[in-house]
Design an enzyme around this catalytic site. Structure first.
Site, PDB file in Angstrom:
ATOM      1  N   GLU A 155       0.424  -2.709   7.197  1.00  0.00           N
ATOM      2  CA  GLU A 155       1.641  -2.176   7.763  1.00  0.00           C
ATOM      3  C   GLU A 155       1.720  -1.828   9.029  1.00  0.00           C
ATOM      4  O   GLU A 155       0.985  -1.069   9.274  1.00  0.00           O
ATOM      5  CB  GLU A 155       1.715  -1.230   6.546  1.00  0.00           C
ATOM      6  CG  GLU A 155       1.638  -1.505   5.071  1.00  0.00           C
ATOM      7  CD  GLU A 155       1.254  -0.401   4.354  1.00  0.00           C
ATOM      8  OE1 GLU A 155       1.176   0.881   4.383  1.00  0.00           O
ATOM      9  OE2 GLU A 155       1.225  -0.789   2.678  1.00  0.00           O
ATOM     10  N   LEU A 171       5.285  -3.500   2.435  1.00  0.00           N
ATOM     11  CA  LEU A 171       4.575  -2.100   2.285  1.00  0.00           C
ATOM     12  C   LEU A 171       4.170  -2.072   0.840  1.00  0.00           C
ATOM     13  O   LEU A 171       4.714  -1.550  -0.127  1.00  0.00           O
ATOM     14  CB  LEU A 171       5.676  -1.161   2.441  1.00  0.00           C
ATOM     15  CG  LEU A 171       5.128   0.307   2.837  1.00  0.00           C
ATOM     16  CD1 LEU A 171       6.277   1.206   3.354  1.00  0.00           C
ATOM     17  CD2 LEU A 171       4.346   0.816   1.677  1.00  0.00           C
ATOM     18  N   ALA A 172       2.715  -2.617   0.582  1.00  0.00           N
ATOM     19  CA  ALA A 172       1.965  -2.669  -0.770  1.00  0.00           C
ATOM     20  C   ALA A 172       0.613  -2.750  -0.455  1.00  0.00           C
ATOM     21  O   ALA A 172       0.247  -4.037  -0.109  1.00  0.00           O
ATOM     22  CB  ALA A 172       2.562  -3.687  -1.785  1.00  0.00           C
ATOM     23  N   GLU A 173      -0.060  -1.864  -0.790  1.00  0.00           N
ATOM     24  CA  GLU A 173      -1.664  -1.830  -0.463  1.00  0.00           C
ATOM     25  C   GLU A 173      -2.208  -2.938  -1.452  1.00  0.00           C
ATOM     26  O   GLU A 173      -3.277  -3.530  -0.955  1.00  0.00           O
ATOM     27  CB  GLU A 173      -2.191  -0.580  -0.616  1.00  0.00           C
ATOM     28  CG  GLU A 173      -1.808   0.739   0.591  1.00  0.00           C
ATOM     29  CD  GLU A 173      -0.423   1.065   0.558  1.00  0.00           C
ATOM     30  OE1 GLU A 173      -0.028   1.029  -0.604  1.00  0.00           O
ATOM     31  OE2 GLU A 173      -0.102   1.568   1.605  1.00  0.00           O
ATOM     32  N   GLN A 219      -3.280   1.708   5.922  1.00  0.00           N
ATOM     33  CA  GLN A 219      -2.897   2.837   6.742  1.00  0.00           C
ATOM     34  C   GLN A 219      -3.428   4.012   6.758  1.00  0.00           C
ATOM     35  O   GLN A 219      -3.711   4.568   7.800  1.00  0.00           O
ATOM     36  CB  GLN A 219      -1.139   2.930   6.696  1.00  0.00           C
ATOM     37  CG  GLN A 219      -0.604   3.380   7.728  1.00  0.00           C
ATOM     38  CD  GLN A 219       0.919   2.939   7.773  1.00  0.00           C
ATOM     39  OE1 GLN A 219       1.811   3.621   6.629  1.00  0.00           O
ATOM     40  NE2 GLN A 219       1.425   2.210   8.625  1.00  0.00           N
ATOM     41  N   PHE A 220      -3.698   4.715   5.637  1.00  0.00           N
ATOM     42  CA  PHE A 220      -4.505   5.758   5.374  1.00  0.00           C
ATOM     43  C   PHE A 220      -5.366   5.683   4.125  1.00  0.00           C
ATOM     44  O   PHE A 220      -4.845   5.081   3.047  1.00  0.00           O
ATOM     45  CB  PHE A 220      -3.634   7.081   5.252  1.00  0.00           C
ATOM     46  CG  PHE A 220      -3.023   7.635   6.421  1.00  0.00           C
ATOM     47  CD1 PHE A 220      -3.519   8.130   7.632  1.00  0.00           C
ATOM     48  CD2 PHE A 220      -1.337   7.086   6.525  1.00  0.00           C
ATOM     49  CE1 PHE A 220      -2.619   8.494   8.614  1.00  0.00           C
ATOM     50  CE2 PHE A 220      -0.811   7.309   7.579  1.00  0.00           C
ATOM     51  CZ  PHE A 220      -1.493   8.085   8.663  1.00  0.00           C
ATOM     52  N   PHE A 236      -4.383   6.006   0.338  1.00  0.00           N
ATOM     53  CA  PHE A 236      -3.685   5.235  -0.191  1.00  0.00           C
ATOM     54  C   PHE A 236      -4.486   4.060  -1.222  1.00  0.00           C
ATOM     55  O   PHE A 236      -4.303   3.245  -1.636  1.00  0.00           O
ATOM     56  CB  PHE A 236      -2.863   4.318   0.825  1.00  0.00           C
ATOM     57  CG  PHE A 236      -1.936   5.159   1.558  1.00  0.00           C
ATOM     58  CD1 PHE A 236      -1.732   6.617   1.308  1.00  0.00           C
ATOM     59  CD2 PHE A 236      -1.277   4.599   2.573  1.00  0.00           C
ATOM     60  CE1 PHE A 236      -1.041   7.542   2.026  1.00  0.00           C
ATOM     61  CE2 PHE A 236      -0.332   5.426   3.443  1.00  0.00           C
ATOM     62  CZ  PHE A 236      -0.271   6.602   3.330  1.00  0.00           C
ATOM     63  N   HIS A 264      -3.763  11.659   2.815  1.00  0.00           N
ATOM     64  CA  HIS A 264      -4.134  10.916   4.165  1.00  0.00           C
ATOM     65  C   HIS A 264      -5.525  11.080   4.526  1.00  0.00           C
ATOM     66  O   HIS A 264      -6.222  10.337   4.979  1.00  0.00           O
ATOM     67  CB  HIS A 264      -3.152  11.465   5.176  1.00  0.00           C
ATOM     68  CG  HIS A 264      -1.656  11.048   4.806  1.00  0.00           C
ATOM     69  ND1 HIS A 264      -1.049  11.213   3.950  1.00  0.00           N
ATOM     70  CD2 HIS A 264      -1.222  10.206   6.087  1.00  0.00           C
ATOM     71  CE1 HIS A 264       0.004  10.741   4.111  1.00  0.00           C
ATOM     72  NE2 HIS A 264       0.004   9.940   5.293  1.00  0.00           N
TER      73      HIS A 264
END
Lengths: 325, 360
Positions: free
Chosen positions: A29, A58-60, A82-83, A86, A129
């Site tokens: 992302e 946007l989908a882990e 991203q973090f 997640f 996060h």
């Protein structure tokens, strides 16, 4: 040699491997034109094109599945989550799929995937996060978990991870991204995965740590030196698998150990280190092996991180306990 | 304010070529298959029906392990696989072993998979496939990745995956079709709608009238096809595969089908959630019956021919079971060997430990 922050060293490692191997793909992302929310992929899309460095929806879980599928087509994916808070959204792709690929296919398929992800406390992020969730993945057979504590190691470990033919989780402590610079060679080099480093030699007590807590341990060692205590500091660098030999060698020398982690106390990496030490070197111990950790609550609300996170004072206190046992 | 749901849903009509009576109802879309190919399709369906019957019997005798019955779904499974090429990559669900077999997985390996032996998961060279996925939906997100890889390599091939009606409720279902759509990746996403996810009927799964319409949300093509009609499934797969290869993006294909047997052989009892009337209704739509009628009327299939296939299947199944019986047992050291390219410290130690145990 250049002076680099850890994030610059990480970018440099990806640039090196994007150059070296056309099968390396970097995605996640905001990693494309934006260069990632921490700028870890800054400039990479301009240099290597959108075919090699690209944004994902946007989908882990989708990102994890994309990595599995691209690996099946012979690519060497370097996805970014991203973090790391997640990770729950992508647990199946990591633990259920990537880590089991070689095993479940009887060696027919492999998953040379390096998942990069920022984590770590002290930077006042919102919920989910900053959590130290390395223990979740360290418990999963089939994937290695690497956590650098400095720019030099970050570059060498990340290059080694990308070249590894098995999956590696590469966790980047946010507090270390820009906290200091150090000399990092511009040429390529690797730091071996699964090898700890003795950051500071000592004779009275061994502090075993990783990530940002290495710096707290070094600070504690400096304090202790003022009191005439000689502390050895080991940076695990890889938390799965653990470098047992380096640990045991140190324990045999100092006979006293404190294990330090930012994660909560229950289960986790430090518990594993303690278990290995008592199984292999109990007769070399002069005191119980103690741990410095965060408490077993859910990760701190951000305004209270300073009191929740372990620090060098907590370490000094535990060292005094093992010295006076 | 405009409401569009009804008009969108009404666009999704079941595609059919061969009706329940074995009559061609849609001549325009009749695929271009030779008599030999038509007979091969029948041969595969008959063979697979026998394989299913024998697998259930072998399971009851304790000679097979995990098994998800396939009878009723032959047209959906084999019609789609028949349209694939060797270069295509299959990501199956756990009921989709027949597709793997016809793509080249030897029968004895399919039996070893059922028994929980890792050799059943070792695809032979040239068979581009994963072993059956257990996590519902995981194969959907992976298919987006394989398809993107195929596109990046410039290969003229597709990634093909299968799930059931229940699978469409998973987040991974949406993520998979959405990713593949966003990258215009050459993927075929099959939903074999057999109306029951174990016991939960599809009406309780979603308010959507069709599962094919879920494609609209991802901006990809979706089509609903009669999953008991092997010609329709073949034609839709072939057409969607060509579109995918030509860069026109992925397709979501819903096949309307029915499993005659239980969900798996591990204690599921369909009489708890399905009526006999419903079973009878679907058996009238049987894919083998209607295709047999069609071929017999064409004069290219006979009872004699069918019996030959049945005997051949029984014989090959017997031989494959024998081969599976003779295959070396698994050892913990095999598992350790398959964890990493190079064994880390802990596994090296455990390897020594188990080598010693296994030598005793």
């Amino acid at each position: 040699m250049a002076q680099m922050t850890m994030i610059q060293a990480i970018t440099d490692a990806m640039r090196t491997e994007l150059k070296n191997d056309e099968n390396v793909l970097v995605f996640g992302e905001d990693v494309g034109q934006n260069g990632g929310v921490f700028r870890a992929t800054e400039g990479l899309q301009d240099e290597f094109g959108e075919e090699r460095v690209f944004d994902t929806p946007l989908a882990e879980s989708g990102i994890g599945g994309l990595a599995v599928g691209l690996a099946l087509e012979g690519y060497r994916p370097v996805p970014e989550i991203q973090f790391f808070g997640f990770v729950y959204e992508v647990m199946d792709s990591i633990s259920g799929q990537l880590a089991r690929m070689r095993y479940r296919s009887g060696g027919h398929h492999t998953a040379p995937v390096t998942i990069r992800s920022p984590f770590g406390g002290g930077v006042h992020t919102p919920e989910l996060h900053a959590d130290s969730l390395e223990g979740l993945i360290a418990q999963q057979p089939g994937i290695k978990v690497v956590i650098p504590s400095n720019p030099y190691d970050a570059k060498g470990l990340l290059i080694a991870a990308i070249r590894d033919n098995d999956p590696v989780l590469f966790l980047e402590h946010m507090k270390l991204y820009r906290s200091f610079r150090e000399e990092v060679p511009e040429e390529e080099y690797t730091v071996e995965i699964g090898k700890a480093e003795v950051k500071r030699e000592g004779t009275d007590v061994t502090l075993i740590s990783y990530g940002a807590m290495v710096h707290a341990s070094l600070k504690a060692a400096e304090e202790l030196e003022k009191d005439g205590v000689s502390a050895e500091v080991i940076d695990l660098r890889t938390v799965s698998p653990i470098d047992i030999d380096t640990i045991i060698e140190s324990v045999k020398k100092t006979n006293r150990v404190v294990v330090v982690q930012e994660a909560q106390r229950q289960a986790g990496v430090s518990a594993n280190v303690v278990a290995e030490i008592q199984e292999r070197a109990i007769l070399h111990l002069e005191a119980p092996v103690l741990r410095v950790t965060a408490p077993d609550t859910v990760y701190s609300f951000s305004a209270a991180e300073e009191v929740w996170l372990p620090n060098h004072n907590d370490i000094v206190e535990k060292v005094n306990t093992v010295l006076n046992f | 304010m405009k409401h569009v749901l009804e008009s969108v849903e009404s666009q999704f009509e079941m595609f059919q070529i061969l009706n329940e009576d074995g009559k061609i109802v849609n001549k325009d879309d009749m695929p271009d298959l030779s008599d030999e190919e038509l007979k091969e399709l029948m041969r595969r369906m008959v063979y697979t029906r026998i394989l299913d019957q024998r697998s259930i019997a072998l399971n009851r005798q304790g000679r097979l392990g995990f098994y998800a019955p396939t009878a009723g779904q032959e047209a959906s499974q084999l019609g789609s696989q028949f349209a694939l090429e060797k270069d295509d990559f299959i990501l199956p669900g756990y009921r989709d072993v027949p597709q793997l077999i016809w793509q080249g997985l030897p029968l004895y390996q399919a039996f070893l998979f059922s028994r929980g032996h890792f050799h059943g998961n070792q695809m032979p060279e040239g068979v581009n496939a994963l072993s059956p996925q257990i996590i519902i939906g995981a194969q959907y997100v992976q298919t987006a990745g394989v398809a993107l890889g195929i596109k990046k390599r410039g290969r003229k091939a597709v990634a093909v995956t299968y799930t059931g009606d229940g699978g469409t409720s998973q987040g991974d279902f949406y993520e998979g079709i959405n990713f593949a759509g966003a990258y215009k990746a050459p993927a075929l996403f099959f939903v074999q709608n057999n109306y029951f996810a174990i016991s939960v009927p599809v009406e309780k799964q979603t308010n959507a009238k069709t599962l094919a319409q879920k494609a609209v949300a991802a901006g990809i093509e979706g089509i609903q096809v009669d999953g008991m009609d092997v010609l329709a499934v073949y034609a839709v797969t072939k057409h969607s595969r060509e579109r995918a290869i030509n860069g026109e993006g992925p397709t979501l294909i819903e096949t309307l089908t029915y499993r005659y047997g239980p969900h798996t052989m591990a204690g599921d009892d369909p009489t708890r959630y399905r009526t006999e009337d419903l079973d009878n209704e679907w058996e009238k739509k049987d894919p083998l019956v209607r295709f047999r009628t069609f071929l017999e009327e064409k004069g290219i299939w006979s009872e004699e021919e069918e019996n030959k296939v049945i005997e051949e299947a029984k014989d090959e199944i017997k031989q494959a079971i024998k081969k599976a019986d003779e295959y070396p047992k698994q050892k913990v050291t095999d598992f350790i060997e398959n964890m990493f390219e190079e064994l880390p410290h802990n596994l090296q130690e455990q390897m020594e430990e188990y080598k010693e145990k296994e030598s005793k």
